[in-house]
Design an enzyme around this catalytic site. Sequence first.
Site, PDB file in Angstrom:
ATOM      1  N   HIS A   1      -3.631   7.561   2.036  1.00 28.08           N
ATOM      2  CA  HIS A   1      -3.835   5.531   2.034  1.00 28.08           C
ATOM      3  C   HIS A   1      -5.132   5.517   2.738  1.00 28.08           C
ATOM      4  CE1 HIS A   1      -4.104   1.998   0.438  1.00 28.08           C
ATOM      5  NE2 HIS A   1      -3.607   1.237   2.281  1.00 28.08           N
TER       6      HIS A   1
ATOM      7  N   ASN B   1     -10.320  -0.291   0.347  1.00 27.54           N
ATOM      8  CA  ASN B   1      -8.985  -0.024  -0.263  1.00 27.54           C
ATOM      9  C   ASN B   1      -8.393  -1.019  -1.558  1.00 27.54           C
ATOM     10  OD1 ASN B   1      -5.970  -0.825  -0.148  1.00 27.54           O
ATOM     11  ND2 ASN B   1      -6.579  -1.439   2.208  1.00 27.54           N
TER      12      ASN B   1
ATOM     13  N   CYS C   1       0.901  -0.992   0.159  1.00 25.38           N
ATOM     14  CA  CYS C   1       0.104  -0.100   0.162  1.00 25.38           C
ATOM     15  C   CYS C   1       0.867   0.767   0.934  1.00 25.38           C
ATOM     16  CB  CYS C   1      -0.979  -0.202   1.071  1.00 25.38           C
ATOM     17  SG  CYS C   1      -1.836  -1.211   1.352  1.00 25.38           S
TER      18      CYS C   1
HETATM   19  O1  UT7 Z   1      -4.282  -1.474   3.390  1.00 25.08           O
HETATM   20  C1  UT7 Z   1      -2.667  -2.104   4.415  1.00 25.08           C
HETATM   21  C2  UT7 Z   1      -2.864  -1.259   5.373  1.00 25.08           C
HETATM   22  N1  UT7 Z   1      -4.261  -2.125   6.408  1.00 25.08           N
HETATM   23  C3  UT7 Z   1      -4.703  -1.755   7.029  1.00 25.08           C
HETATM   24  O2  UT7 Z   1      -4.512  -0.858   7.640  1.00 25.08           O
HETATM   25  C4  UT7 Z   1      -6.206  -1.942   7.874  1.00 25.08           C
HETATM   26  C5  UT7 Z   1      -5.904  -2.504   9.763  1.00 25.08           C
HETATM   27  N2  UT7 Z   1      -6.963  -2.692  10.318  1.00 25.08           N
HETATM   28  C6  UT7 Z   1      -8.081  -2.490  10.666  1.00 25.08           C
HETATM   29  O3  UT7 Z   1      -8.467  -1.501   8.920  1.00 25.08           O
HETATM   30  C7  UT7 Z   1      -8.975  -2.862  10.791  1.00 25.08           C
HETATM   31  O4  UT7 Z   1      -8.335  -3.544  12.267  1.00 25.08           O
HETATM   32  C8  UT7 Z   1     -10.191  -4.199  10.373  1.00 25.08           C
HETATM   33  C9  UT7 Z   1     -11.287  -3.268   9.494  1.00 25.08           C
HETATM   34  C10 UT7 Z   1      -9.525  -5.102   9.484  1.00 25.08           C
HETATM   35  C11 UT7 Z   1     -10.709  -4.753  11.747  1.00 25.08           C
HETATM   36  O5  UT7 Z   1     -11.796  -3.858  12.341  1.00 25.08           O
HETATM   37  P1  UT7 Z   1     -11.662  -3.909  13.732  1.00 25.08           P
HETATM   38  O6  UT7 Z   1     -12.313  -2.734  14.126  1.00 25.08           O
HETATM   39  O7  UT7 Z   1      -9.623  -3.835  14.060  1.00 25.08           O
HETATM   40  O8  UT7 Z   1     -12.437  -5.092  14.594  1.00 25.08           O
HETATM   41  P2  UT7 Z   1     -11.518  -6.521  14.546  1.00 25.08           P
HETATM   42  O9  UT7 Z   1     -10.272  -7.058  14.021  1.00 25.08           O
HETATM   43  O10 UT7 Z   1     -11.112  -6.226  16.047  1.00 25.08           O
HETATM   44  O11 UT7 Z   1     -12.796  -6.924  15.087  1.00 25.08           O
HETATM   45  C12 UT7 Z   1     -13.856  -7.191  16.086  1.00 25.08           C
HETATM   46  C13 UT7 Z   1     -15.010  -8.119  15.598  1.00 25.08           C
HETATM   47  C14 UT7 Z   1     -14.203  -9.531  15.623  1.00 25.08           C
HETATM   48  O12 UT7 Z   1     -15.446 -10.285  16.196  1.00 25.08           O
HETATM   49  P3  UT7 Z   1     -14.965 -10.660  18.074  1.00 25.08           P
HETATM   50  O13 UT7 Z   1     -13.501 -11.423  18.060  1.00 25.08           O
HETATM   51  O14 UT7 Z   1     -14.934  -9.682  18.443  1.00 25.08           O
HETATM   52  O15 UT7 Z   1     -16.410 -11.562  18.056  1.00 25.08           O
HETATM   53  C15 UT7 Z   1     -14.216  -9.730  14.491  1.00 25.08           C
HETATM   54  O16 UT7 Z   1     -14.159 -11.349  14.127  1.00 25.08           O
HETATM   55  O17 UT7 Z   1     -15.696  -7.994  14.496  1.00 25.08           O
HETATM   56  C16 UT7 Z   1     -15.494  -9.534  13.528  1.00 25.08           C
HETATM   57  N3  UT7 Z   1     -14.841  -8.790  12.055  1.00 25.08           N
HETATM   58  C17 UT7 Z   1     -16.324  -8.420  11.535  1.00 25.08           C
HETATM   59  N4  UT7 Z   1     -17.662  -8.725  11.931  1.00 25.08           N
HETATM   60  C18 UT7 Z   1     -18.796  -8.225  10.705  1.00 25.08           C
HETATM   61  C19 UT7 Z   1     -14.346  -9.055  11.813  1.00 25.08           C
HETATM   62  N5  UT7 Z   1     -14.857  -8.489  10.007  1.00 25.08           N
HETATM   63  C20 UT7 Z   1     -16.691  -8.804  10.265  1.00 25.08           C
HETATM   64  C21 UT7 Z   1     -16.704  -8.721   8.997  1.00 25.08           C
HETATM   65  N6  UT7 Z   1     -18.826  -8.411   9.871  1.00 25.08           N
HETATM   66  N7  UT7 Z   1     -16.312  -8.410   8.297  1.00 25.08           N
END
Ligand code: UT7
Length: 329
Positions: free
Chosen positions: A256, A286, A116
Site C-alpha cells: 500500500h 495515497n 486501505c
Molecule cells: O493509508 C492508511 C494509513 N495511513 C498511513 O499509513 C499514514 C501514516 N502517517 C504518515 O505517513 C505520517 O505520519 C505523515 C506523513 C502523515 C506525517 O509525517 P510525520 O513525519 O509523522 O510528521 P508529524 O505528524 O510527526 O508532524 C511533524 C511536523 C508537525 O509540526 P510540529 O508539531 O513538529 O511543529 C506537523 O504539524 O510536521 C508538521 N506537518 C506539516 N508540515 C508541513 C504536518 N503536515 C505538514 C505538512 N507540511 N503538510
Amino acid sequence: MQNRPQAMIIGTGAAVPEKTLTNRDFETMVDTSNEWIRARTGMEVRHVVGPDEQNSDLAAAAALKALESAGLTAVDVDLIIVATISGDSGFPSTACFVQKKIGAVNAAALDIGAACAGFIYGLDLADSYIALGKAKHVLVIGSEVLSRITDYSDRNTCVLFGDGAGAAVLAPSDGERGILGTFIKSDGRLSELLYIEGLGTKIPPSHQSVDERKHFIRMAGREVFKYAVKAMGDSAEEILMRTGLDNAAVDLLISHQANLRIIEATARRINLPAERVFINIEKYGNTSSASIPLALDEAVRSGRIQPGQLLVLVAFGAGFTWGSAAIRY
Ligand code: UT7
C-alpha cells in the site's frame, strides 16, 4: 496454508482522473512545502476527480480494462467486489453502480469497507468464493474518490490523498499460478486514530456537522505511522510464514502506498533490496484501497511483473485493518 493455488489473477486494469494536484499546488493552499511533502511522504502528484466524475466511473473504467486484458466481457462476471471508503452514495453499494455501468448482468455485487486494506480483503474473499466453487470470474476493484472527503484546509491530511481505481479479474487457477495465501486482520479498538466521524448515521448531516467539518478524514498521523510500520512488517512476515516461502524467493513487494518511509521499512523487515520493491507513490499519493491494484496494473503493463514471478502484497489502513497476500503471478 495452501499448497496449490485455487484462484489466479487473469487480468488487471486501472483508471485515474486527468486533473492533478502537485506539491507546489498545496503550497498555495496550506502552510506546507514541496520539500516537506517529498521528504516526509515521497509524494509529488495526485490525481483528483472533476465535478462530473464519480467513484463508480473510475471503478468501471478500471474494471473494463481488466476484463479486456483477461479476454472476458462483463457478462462473464459472477461477483463484483468493490473495496472503497468513498462510495458514490449512502446506498446502494458502489459495486451495484459499477455493475450497471459495465453491464455485468449476471453478477452479484457488494462493497467492502476495509479502507486501505480493502483490496487485500477483496482478494481474500474472491479467493474463497472461487476455492469453494461459488464463483468462476470475480472482479476485485479498489476505487476511491478521497478528494471529496479530504479537508483542503488541514495540512496534516490534505497533501496525502488522491483518487483512482485499480481492478483485477480472478478465475480458477491453472494449478501452478495464483494466490498462494492470504492473511487479514483488524483491531477496532484503534478506529478513532484514522476516521470520518460524520457521513454515517451516528452524526447525520446537518449545518452544524458541516460547520464542524465532521464529513472529512481525520488522522493522528504520527500514531498511525507507528502502527502501520509494525503491522505491515508483521503482515509481510506472516504471509511468508503461512505459505512456507523464503524472502529470497520474492520477486516483487507491492505495498500500500501511504508513505515511502513505511514502504521502505516493510521491505527492510523481509530483507528485500530496493529493486524488488514497487513504488509509484510519487505519481498518485495515497489512494487507499486503489493503491495496490494501481501499482499491480502498472507493474504488469510495464513488464515489471512476468508470469511465474512471486509477489507479496501488503496493506494497512483505517479500522485498523491490515493484511497480505502471496501470489505466483
Ligand atoms: O493509508 C492508511 C494509513 N495511513 C498511513 O499509513 C499514514 C501514516 N502517517 C504518515 O505517513 C505520517 O505520519 C505523515 C506523513 C502523515 C506525517 O509525517 P510525520 O513525519 O509523522 O510528521 P508529524 O505528524 O510527526 O508532524 C511533524 C511536523 C508537525 O509540526 P510540529 O508539531 O513538529 O511543529 C506537523 O504539524 O510536521 C508538521 N506537518 C506539516 N508540515 C508541513 C504536518 N503536515 C505538514 C505538512 N507540511 N503538510
